[in-house]
Design an enzyme around this catalytic site. Structure first.
Site, PDB file in Angstrom:
ATOM      1  CG  ASP A   1     -13.604  -3.749  26.478  1.00 23.44           C
ATOM      2  OD1 ASP A   1     -13.022  -4.173  27.481  1.00 23.44           O
ATOM      3  OD2 ASP A   1     -13.063  -2.987  25.647  1.00 23.44           O
TER       4      ASP A   1
ATOM      5  CD  GLU B   1     -13.069  -4.308  33.404  1.00 22.03           C
ATOM      6  OE1 GLU B   1     -13.714  -3.289  33.112  1.00 22.03           O
ATOM      7  OE2 GLU B   1     -12.594  -5.088  32.577  1.00 22.03           O
TER       8      GLU B   1
ATOM      9  CG  ASP C   1      -7.151  -2.103  27.298  1.00 25.48           C
ATOM     10  OD1 ASP C   1      -7.648  -2.981  26.557  1.00 25.48           O
ATOM     11  OD2 ASP C   1      -7.796  -1.125  27.707  1.00 25.48           O
TER      12      ASP C   1
END
Lengths: 927, 624
Positions: A519, A522, A595
């Site tokens: 997770d 980015e 999300d």
């Protein structure tokens, strides 16, 4: 009397700060992210009119090394002050750009434009995305043809297609042979601009950029690239994820009748509570666009990992009097990098996908368990909680395969560790799940807690393995553990080091049934500009973060996936879910849409989002069932399960502030509805696994837009509410509360059978259907055969030996076809041919099972599984029995239900216990 | 001894042999069928239980699902809705899902669910049964002892209840008498005051008359002097009046200042206002976002325009904000910096910024002193303080009454949290009648002693009456508050046998890591960490026929629900809070073991179960 307010400024100051904080604590923070006007390169490029900047021409066009090469020079000497709107246009006219055009098998044209190698600094070319053996598939161009005037050079591209380089101003065209009209073109509108790197001449020059208190030093000055690409004969364009949208086709972002809109932004970002419909960038980026029209499909891919902004221009955007019809113009802008672009000629949509997959790689074949249902929550708190949730699934007879642990399972967000109080016996816990054939996934994020007592941190900082800040120190950003550093996964050596961390010795408490979730890659940096890493941070090879940003998560995903591969000695297929992605991520695992929120609009947006991911290679993707933020009402949760059961990646997930929402918490009725939805997925697992196999060979995604299967049916071009699962099933989501009826367009050419009751529907029209609460509309296309397993187990692991059901939906000529692929579900033995791959063909009242494995392949996979039931839809009445060859065995034929679940009536001819082995050749004749 | 041992060993050996023999080969006709169901499957043509179909005996357990409800496949996994019965001789029979049949996992302790040879499941029923039986025996023993304790508790509750009721009725009669006395005293007092008033008026009249006469006498003497005399007389008076006003204003100002210094109070109210503005503002964003989510016409991103609307609203909000006097400067400086007021994070340190952004996901406190939860909590505590202060004030009033010495301040504070409130015995139970008599006597004396016809009024007698009036009326209100407290208590539902009566004045505590959980039935539950306390809920009610206690409307969670607690009760020998947990954010669950749940009926049920296990007689037991 003075007011108290006047007398106590400190309080009010605090009030004001509180106000600011409160407003930041909810919903999407538009202001936090740069828009096009705040990005100089985007603002400049977007403001240009066609042919308004000095053009470049191709000179010295020649063949070398089997490819076309040329130099790009200014068309005419630069006048002073040519482009008043372009302050950075006065660059050294003597500097030239090098252009190269090469051709790859299957209809792929590659365009590369870079600065001369003598430039002060090499621009970044994204490594390790294109397949390593790509060059083996390059075609050696034998000759260039030029018309007499010498104004262009053309060469072979694929059968029926040629590529043309027009010299002045330079333009690239892909054409059908013998046609003047191109399929694809670049710089037709003269918007090509390439800012060459500069060296600071004096201290007065200020290249810095500021945004919200962050300063980007931009030591190499502006270096953006922009150009136009036109898709000719296109009705719609698709692709360039990731954006949330209710529309599958890309809506125009500029032009007449378009409200002011941002371009589509490709910049990997951790966006809090993203909107359901917005062109702003999300977690991943794939700069690949496809077009489709009645005549053909084509595609364009720009391999570039810097921030990109892409405009889809509505006809007439350039104020021209006669806007071009049947052509979609697009404007591509990138902050840095080089031009390394690929043109895909199609002409069928599946050809375009294969061409793209041909250079970026096919999706990895997942393990079978990963295709089943996943249960996740931030967070299952402790071992007791895990055991209780696991047991409750059994109590309610709801199958699931994987239980997930989010960040709270670690010791203070130090990944690869366990909270000693909450998870004192992780191996035992995994062992208990594994005893029921279940797996576990733990989260491992890229931010490493800056803590010398944490072995990973210590080791990486000693080895100098972190991304550096602009000053050359280890970059220090804030994320879950607090102050953190980020491994520089651009460096292959560091990726190797990272991969080692997943070995059973290194990752203490891990067992072979444990897999990984990446997770925040980015990367998410809470106190960085735009919640990510500063653009002037420095990577391996003196690469600036701005140049590699969109691929950071990709390299991290790659390193983790390789870690699991190593851990299993190359025998065990990795499972790694990643939030960030880039072109090529399909080779390393699964992605999801991040999300999302528990509302109906996000349920609706999930389908175009997943379809778009599938079109751009990422076949194995899904959205959080139930919605991550917020509490779904039970009806929404049920509808989400019913839809999510068809997502390629089927996982329920929830934010830690939400109420518990495991399937059994909303009353018996809702539990039954959710159980039914999960059962639908488990019964279709053989079909899904077969589709995953197809994806891993061809790149054709599991979940498909209707137009991919029905390219000639215009009605389907912009359908984002219904989708195909493989070639056989059509599913329509229900996206509204208490919806009573829904209009479903069933594509033309075939009739369709309702998957629950077997009712037949004509294709080519919209049907208004009543909506029931126990399922969403789903149909099997006439002419297809779908393999199922109708016995339910605790998890897919226990279904291995269970018998199959074949559902045969006959077309007008009483024929149908389908496939079944089976292997051991976990190893790479299938690469050596250890698999079963059958094609079932029904014609002339005879069902035949044919082996479709290549004849000379070795390897063997055996299975004693049989087919226990064959259901025939659309067979005229009168069938009496079935005769099976070899053996001349008879099987009973009777009228049976389409599904064994409650409330189904007798609708279809059913062959009872044919008990033919799936591994064998056989025929079954209906008499 | 030795012989006995040998015999019992032999028996268990035999039993084991018998068990393994019986579990080995189940016949197809009886596989997975519960004994009481066997007769259903006797005939040659059998109906599906849901009535949908019929099937032949050959189709029973033939690995092909004919009945949607699974009637025809009780012993295989062919029907998704089927049920499988394992006899589990030596343990408890089990009915499980047919999805467990031949799935490679041993579910029945007799191994009967795995018969296709893929996996071998040893028969563990006797051992597992032994463990289960021992556990059951222990449970029965606990229940048996618990029942005794419960009986005692119920008896005690009965007495306590009777005592409280008796006290209440006594207090009520005392209240009645006291009321009358106080009324009489009041009348007397009023009469005295009337008499005093008359006397005063008379005296004034007298003085006026005297003055008049004097004036008249003086007037004729030197009239012109009067006015100047008046002026000099009045001046100092006026001055002092002015002075007084100043003092008052000063006082007023300092009070205001005090109020400002009392930051919590002021800040909260202000913040609430602003917080509300912020919330409204968020709502608008959410709403606009929602609208934007709807598909736009044609092919445009119409929501972008709506975002502009939101932006405009942003500005409107910021404008509204600047209307707060004195805030304009601070706010506009923020506005100036970024052009948008809503979101400026500049000026935060890198760490603050990191925490702030992280807090969006975690909803945790990002910056010290700006946490709404803390604020809310402080506010709540503050409110409580005020309430308690008032309460104290009230008590301290009655403290003046020497007859209520025992009722000290602390005791009363605790009463709010449920500590037993010991009343002075001389007041309520034993000596009350004589006490009352005495009072009546006193009052009568006072009443009689006063002579209305004597002039002037005897000042000391009047004072006595007034004092007696004050004393007795405060006594009365003391009794009334005691009555209302008892009423408050007695209105609760204490269970069928009032078995929870003693819970009213008790709290149960459990320490887990850094938190201490405190559960006070009929009152409230809280989580205490050091000096800070979080309300998990106020008493709501019993649920599930007195097996669950619910506490609701606790402190609000940041961006979440109000906290709540569900306490599950189970039979145990002591009242003990054994486990507390938070499965969903801010929704707590706890287990309280208590003799109150040790019900006699349940013993028989458990004993029956034990008997079944011992005899190996299968009885219908559905675990599903």
């Amino acid at each position: 009397m003075p007011s108290p307010a006047d007398r106590s400024p400190p309080i009010l100051l605090r009030v004001a700060v509180l106000f600011l904080l409160l407003s930041t604590a909810s919903a999407w923070k538009k202001d936090e992210f740069r828009n096009c006007d705040q990005s100089p390169f985007c603002k400049r490029a977007r403001g240009r009119k066609p042919h308004s900047i000095p053009s470049l021409s191709a000179a010295d066009v020649s063949l070398s090394d089997g490819a076309v090469s040329a130099r790009l020079l200014p068309s005419q000497p630069l006048r002073q002050n040519t482009a008043g709107d372009d302050p950075e246009a006065d660059r050294d006219p003597s500097r030239i750009l090098l252009l190269r055009l090469s051709v790859y098998q299957g209809g792929v044209l590659r365009l590369q434009i870079d600065e001369d190698p003598s430039a002060p600094r090499r621009r970044f070319q994204v490594p390790d995305v294109l397949l390593p053996d790509l060059d083996d598939h390059r075609l050696w161009l034998p000759r260039l043809s030029s018309p007499a005037a010498g104004s262009s050079s053309s060469f072979y591209l694929a059968d029926g297609f040629e590529a043309v380089l027009i010299h002045d101003p330079f333009e690239i065209q892909v054409r059908r042979k013998g046609s003047a009209e191109p399929v694809l073109s670049l710089n037709s509108l003269g918007l090509f601009d390439f800012e060459q790197l500069m060296v600071k001449k004096n201290d007065g020059e200020d290249w810095e950029e500021r945004f919200r208190g962050h300063t980007d030093t931009r030591p190499h000055g502006p270096q953006s690239i922009s150009f136009d690409v036109s898709f000719h004969g296109a009705d719609f364009v698709y692709g360039i994820p990731e954006h949330a949208s209710s529309s599958l086709a890309l809506r125009p972002t500029s032009g007449p009748d378009v409200e002011h809109s941002e371009p589509y932004r490709l910049f990997n970002l951790d966006v809090f509570e993203y909107l359901a419909d917005s062109p702003f960038g999300l977690y991943g980026s794939i700069p690949f666009m496809l077009s489709h029209g009645a005549r053909s499909s084509s595609g364009f891919f720009w391999l570039n990992a810097a921030e990109m902004q892409i405009d889809v221009l509505a006809p007439g955007w350039d104020d021209s009097a006669s806007p071009a019809k049947g052509r979609i113009d697009t404007l591509w802008m990138s902050e840095a990098g080089v031009v390394d672009a690929f043109f895909f000629v199609g002409p069928d949509p599946k050809d375009v996908l294969r061409q793209y997959i041909g250079i970026t790689g096919t999706p990895a074949m997942p393990q079978e368990f990963a295709v089943a249902y996943h249960q996740c929550r931030w967070n299952y708190r402790d071992e007791e909680d895990v055991a209780a949730v696991d047991a409750a699934f059994d109590e309610h007879d709801i199958p699931y395969d994987v239980l997930w642990l989010d960040i709270e399972h670690t010791d203070g967000k130090r990944y690869f560790t366990w909270d000693r109080v909450l998870f004192p016996n992780p191996k035992e816990m995994q062992g208990k799940l594994a005893a029921k054939g279940r797996h576990m996934v733990t989260i491992v994020d890229p931010h490493i807690k800056r803590d010398d007592s944490f072995y990973i941190y210590k080791e990486a900082s000693e080895k100098g393995y972190y991304v550096k800040d602009a000053m050359g120190k280890d970059f220090d950003g804030w994320c879950w553990p607090g102050s953190s550093s980020y491994p520089d996964v651009l460096n292959p050596e560091i990726r190797e080091w990272w991969a080692e961390k997943f070995s059973f010795q290194s990752y203490v408490g891990s067992t072979p049934s444990l897999y990984i979730w990446n997770d925040m890659n980015e990367p998410s940096v809470f106190n960085g500009p735009e919640i990510t890493m500063p653009r002037d941070a420095i990577h391996y090879g003196d690469v600036e973060h701005r140049e590699v940003h969109n691929a950071y998560g990709y390299y991290f995903h790659m390193a983790t996936s390789n870690g699991l591969l190593k851990r299993g000695n190359g025998m065990d297929r990795p499972f790694v879910l990643s939030r960030a992605f880039f072109a090529g991520s399909q080779r390393y695992g699964t992605v999801w849409t991040g999300d999302n929120s528990a509302n109906w609009d996000q349920l609706r947006a999930s389908v175009p989002m997943i379809l778009t991911l599938g079109l751009t290679g990422l076949s194995f993707s899904g959205a959080d069932v139930g919605g991550f933020f917020g509490n779904p009402e039970p009806e929404l949760l049920v509808r989400w399960y019913q839809l999510g059961a068809y997502y390629p990646f089927f996982r329920a997930h929830a934010h830690q502030d939400t109420k518990r929402r495991e399937p059994w918490l909303f009353g018996e009725h809702n539990t039954a509805l959710i159980r039914e939805a999960v059962h639908v997925r488990y019964s279709l697992l053989p079909y899904y696994y077969t589709l995953f196999r197809e994806a891993s060979v061809s790149g054709i995604p599991v979940m498909r837009p209707l137009w991919l299967e029905f390219p000639a049916d215009k009605e389907t071009y912009n359908t984002g509410e219904a989708f195909m699962v493989g070639p056989s099933l059509l599913v329509q989501g229900i996206y509204e509360k208490r919806q009573k009826s829904v209009s479903v367009y069933l594509p033309m050419g075939q009739s369709w059978y309702n998957m629950r009751n077997g009712a037949a529907y004509t294709g080519g029209i919209s049907h208004k259907l009543e909506v029931s609460e126990d399922s969403i509309p789903s149909f099997q296309k006439a002419g297809t055969i779908v393999p199922r397993k109708d016995r339910f187990r605790r998890s897919s692991t226990q279904m291995v030996n269970d018998p199959y059901t074949l559902v045969i939906a006959l077309n007008g000529s009483l024929a149908a076809e389908g496939e079944l692929y089976v292997d051991d579900g976990k190893s790479y033995d299938f690469e050596q041919g250890a698999y079963i791959h059958r094609r079932f063909i029904f014609a002339d009242c005879k069902l035949t099972s044919i082996d479709v494995r290549p004849a000379k392949i070795g390897g063997k996979f055996s299975s004693d599984c049989v087919i226990e039931r064959i259901i025939l839809l659309g067979l005229p009445s009168g069938a009496k029995k079935a005769v099976i060859e070899p053996g001349n065995r008879e099987a009973d034929v009777e009228l049976g239900p389409l599904t064994l679940r409650g409330g189904s009536s007798l609708v279809a001819v059913t062959v009872r216990k044919p008990n033919v082995r799936i591994a064998d050749d056989w025929t079954l004749r209906i008499l | 001894m030795g012989a006995c041992l040998r015999i019992s060993l032999t028996i268990s050996c035999l039993l084991l042999i018998w068990i393994s023999a019986s579990a080995s080969i189940p016949s197809r006709e009886s596989l997975g069928i519960a004994p009481q169901d066997l007769s259903y499957y006797k005939s040659d043509v059998i109906k599906c239980k849901d009535g949908s179909k019929k099937f032949t005996k050959e189709q029973l357990n033939d690995e092909f699902c004919d009945c949607p409800d699974g009637t025809d496949e009780p012993g295989t996994s062919a029907c998704p809705q089927g049920k499988f019965y394992c006899p589990n001789v030596g343990h408890i029979p089990l009915t499980t899902f047919s999805s467990r049949v031949n799935d490679g996992i041993c579910d029945c302790c007799d191994g009967s669910d795995e018969y296709n040879g893929n996996v071998s499941c040893p028969n563990t029923c006797w051992e597992a049964g032994k463990v289960a039986r021992e556990k059951l025996q222990k449970k029965i023993a606990t229940f048996q002892n618990g029942v005794t304790i419960r009986k005692q508790e119920v008896e005690k509750a009965k007495q306590a209840f009777a005592k409280d009721e008796a006290e209440l009725s006594k207090l009520r009669s005392e209240e009645k008498i006291l009321k009358e006395l106080v009324q009489k005293l009041k009348e007397q007092k009023e009469r005295i005051e009337k008499a005093e008033e008359e006397e005063r008026k008379k005296r004034e009249e007298e003085e006026r008359r005297l003055k008049e006469a004097e004036r008249k006498a003086n007037e004729s003497k030197n009239a012109p002097e009067e006015s100047s005399h008046d002026i000099t007389d009045q001046a100092p008076e006026k001055l002092s009046e002015l002075h007084n006003q100043d003092a008052m204003e000063d006082h007023h100002d300092s009070a205001v200042e005090d109020k400002n210094d009392y930051t919590t109070g002021t800040e909260i109210s202000d913040n609430q206002v602003v917080g509300k503005v912020a919330n409204d503002h968020d709502d608008t964003i959410a709403k606009s976002g929602h609208e934007a989510d709807g598909r736009s016409d044609g092919s445009s991103f119409s929501h972008v325009e709506k975002q502009h609307v939101v932006e405009a609203q942003d500005n409107a909000v910021s404008k509204a904000n600047t209307d707060y006097p004195g805030t304009e400067e601070e706010l506009s400086s923020h506005v100036a910096e970024q052009g948008q007021v809503s979101d400026s994070t500049e000026g935060l340190s890198r760490e603050e910024l990191g925490r702030l952004v992280a807090s969006r996901w975690t909803r945790e406190n990002a910056a010290e002193g700006n946490d709404e939860v803390n604020m809310a909590k402080e506010g709540l505590e503050h409110d409580e303080d005020i309430r308690e202060e008032n309460h104290d004030g009230y008590i301290s009033d009655s403290d003046e009454d020497h007859k209520f010495e025992d009722d000290d301040l602390e005791d009363d504070q605790d009463a709010e949290f449920g500590e037993d409130h010991e009343e002075p015995t001389d007041l309520t139970v034993s000596g009350s009648s004589s006490w009352l008599d005495k009072i009546q006597q006193t009052v009568n004396n006072v009443l009689q002693a006063f002579n209305f016809f004597r002039r002037p009024v005897n000042i000391s007698e009047a004072a006595t009456v007034r004092k007696e009036y004050d004393d007795f009326s405060s006594e009365l209100s003391k009794i009334q508050s005691r009555i209302s407290r008892l009423n408050e208590k007695l209105k609760y539902d204490f269970g069928k046998d009032r078995e929870f009566y003693s819970f009213y004045d008790r709290c149960f505590e459990s320490k887990q890591n850094k938190y201490t959980y405190k559960v006070c039935p009929f009152k409230k539950a809280s989580q205490v960490e050091g000096h800070s306390s979080t309300q998990l809920g106020h008493w709501d009610k019993f649920d599930e026929s007195y097996r669950v206690m619910l506490f609701s409307n606790g402190d609000r969670c940041w961006n979440g629900p109000d906290r709540s607690l569900k306490v599950r009760l189970r039979c145990g020998l002591k009242n003990e809070l054994v486990d507390i947990d938070e499965p969903s954010r801010c929704e707590y669950v706890a287990i309280l073991s208590t003799p109150a749940l040790c019900l006699e009926e349940k013993i028989k049920e458990l004993q029956q179960k034990l008997e079944d296990m011992n005899t190996g007689q299968p009885s219908a037991h559905d675990e599903l």
